[in-house]
Design an enzyme around this catalytic site. Sequence first.
Site, PDB file in Angstrom:
ATOM      1  N   SER A   1       0.856  -1.182   0.000  1.00  0.00           N
ATOM      2  CA  SER A   1       0.000   0.000   0.000  1.00  0.00           C
ATOM      3  C   SER A   1       0.893   1.232   0.000  1.00  0.00           C
ATOM      4  O   SER A   1       2.075   1.168   0.369  1.00  0.00           O
ATOM      5  CB  SER A   1      -0.897  -0.002   1.247  1.00  0.00           C
ATOM      6  OG  SER A   1      -1.522   1.254   1.456  1.00  0.00           O
TER       7      SER A   1
ATOM      8  N   TYR B   1      -2.303  -0.729  10.308  1.00  0.00           N
ATOM      9  CA  TYR B   1      -2.256  -0.999   8.867  1.00  0.00           C
ATOM     10  C   TYR B   1      -0.923  -0.530   8.290  1.00  0.00           C
ATOM     11  O   TYR B   1      -0.272  -1.251   7.523  1.00  0.00           O
ATOM     12  CB  TYR B   1      -3.425  -0.298   8.188  1.00  0.00           C
ATOM     13  CG  TYR B   1      -3.529  -0.534   6.700  1.00  0.00           C
ATOM     14  CD1 TYR B   1      -4.010  -1.740   6.215  1.00  0.00           C
ATOM     15  CD2 TYR B   1      -3.176   0.457   5.783  1.00  0.00           C
ATOM     16  CE1 TYR B   1      -4.131  -1.969   4.853  1.00  0.00           C
ATOM     17  CE2 TYR B   1      -3.291   0.241   4.422  1.00  0.00           C
ATOM     18  CZ  TYR B   1      -3.762  -0.974   3.965  1.00  0.00           C
ATOM     19  OH  TYR B   1      -3.865  -1.188   2.601  1.00  0.00           O
TER      20      TYR B   1
END
Length: 260
Positions: free
Chosen positions: A143, A156
């Site tokens: 990501s 995350y």
Amino acid sequence: MAGLAGRIGVVTGAASGLGRAIAEQFAACGGAVIVADLDGDGANGVCAGIVARGGAAIPAIADVADAPSVEELADLCFGRFGRCDMLINNAGIADFGPALDMPLSWWRRILDVNLMGIVHGVAAFAPRMAMAEGPAHIVNIASMAGLVPLPGFGAYTASKCAVVGLSEVLHQELAPSGIAVSIACPGWIATGIQSSGGSDDGPVFKPELCRVLSPETAARIILEQALAGRSHIFTHPEWDGEVRARSDRIMRAMSADSGV
């Protein structure tokens, strides 16, 4: 993406979102794909759609956070096809909220899925991929959070930073075995990943960083760049300023510490 014709692929987290789009495009380009997900009904539905369009797909229930489950997935792939040409470690979850407010149980779950899921995938597939004939490729879905700190996404971000670092190591370590490794660092994609957590809040970012891609568009970019041999894959080039700013902060700190 003619290079996918006749190839064997495995996509985790493929019952919905980006994983589903990757699996569907892989099959549409002439490859055979194993659609792996914890959601067995969802995986069956994706495969039914692929087969109805003339593609080749097999569903599999797999919990990437559980090493034996991923070993069973590798057994299925190599038992059925004798090889895996492309493993796409896509399964992931997220939640939004201050890092110190995140329950420890969610820290563990996010790291188990996002990081250990990739560790399990590589451990189960890479040794067998190295023994099979022909080129092989592992694509780890990280990501932009792996390159840019995103306030509100502490767990995350931690997991995706780890995925980037691990993938860069694997890129070097697996090359002698004939296995290419790519890291995909997408920005916002229209998926339901955040609903995996318990927070109803949402992030607020600069307008220029809020462009949302469809899963289909992101999947095409990721597959095309992987086939082109890119080690780092980006779907949102507008984030380059944020990446450069972080790099500049690091370099300034290094220069200050070294007296340069």
